[in-house]
Design an enzyme around this catalytic site. Structure first.
Site, PDB file in Angstrom:
ATOM      1  N   ASP A   1       0.873  -1.162   0.000  1.00 49.42           N
ATOM      2  CA  ASP A   1       0.000   0.000   0.000  1.00 49.42           C
ATOM      3  C   ASP A   1       0.917   1.220   0.000  1.00 49.42           C
ATOM      4  OD1 ASP A   1      -2.439   1.557   0.347  1.00 49.42           O
ATOM      5  OD2 ASP A   1      -1.791   1.818   2.432  1.00 49.42           O
TER       6      ASP A   1
ATOM      7  N   ASP B   1       0.041   5.117   1.026  1.00 55.21           N
ATOM      8  CA  ASP B   1      -0.114   6.055   2.146  1.00 55.21           C
ATOM      9  C   ASP B   1      -0.115   5.312   3.473  1.00 55.21           C
ATOM     10  OD1 ASP B   1      -0.356   8.164   0.314  1.00 55.21           O
ATOM     11  OD2 ASP B   1      -2.532   7.962   0.213  1.00 55.21           O
TER      12      ASP B   1
END
Length: 178
Positions: free
Chosen positions: A8, A10
């Site tokens: 991922d 952020d």
């Protein structure tokens, strides 16, 4: 078949909702979390591919254009390369959070599409995220899952940051090679 680590963005690779930056809407707002370049460089030694899979609802909500998002990702890849860390591809969902699309995590479409494109065996791959939707996407795709944070009951393991997770992932890979 190849192996991969899906990351991922952020909260795993870069700061978000910190004193320095709220959201990353342009390259100047992009700050690596501690140890991230080193972690990715280490993972590059053991995996065929490192991918970023990220929900970016800010595009669908009108906070930034898709072209701006692509510039942010190009900046991220270029900055990581300065450390010898390689991201092979970035997949993103630009749709609004409640758009009902197939690509938005917790859906696994981004992971599955990348696995088909690069001939990746998902059972020998890992998903690292900081939300339950990341972990759900990894589980649906058939990867091992690692949560960065305090706790996620669905995750295979929990770590405070990407560097400590990467060290465990590498030990896991080495154990299976013996």
């Amino acid at each position: 078949m190849n192996s991969a680590v899906f990351l991922d963005r952020d909260g795993v690779i870069n700061e978000v909702l910190t004193n320095r930056v709220k959201f990353v809407n342009q390259p100047k707002d992009f700050y690596f979390l501690p140890g991230v370049p080193e972690a990715i460089k280490q993972l590059n030694r053991y995996f065929d591919f490192i991918f970023v899979v990220t929900n970016q609802g800010g595009v669908g909500l009108g906070f930034m254009k898709e072209s701006q998002l692509i510039q942010i990702h190009e900046h991220m890849v270029k900055e990581l390369a300065k450390f010898g860390a390689i991201i092979h591809d970035v997949a993103f969902c630009p749709h609004k959070p409640k758009a009902g699309c197939e690509c938005r995590k917790p859906g696994s479409k981004m992971l599955i599409d990348l696995s088909r494109k690069y001939h990746v065996n998902l059972e020998n791959s890992y998903m690292v995220g900081d939300t339950d939707t990341d972990i759900q996407a990894g589980k649906k795709a058939g990867t091992k899952t690692f949560f960065l944070g305090e706790n996620d009951p669905l995750a295979d393991a929990v770590f405070p940051d990407l560097l400590s997770a990467s060290q465990w992932i590498i030990q896991d890979v080495q154990a299976h090679l013996k």
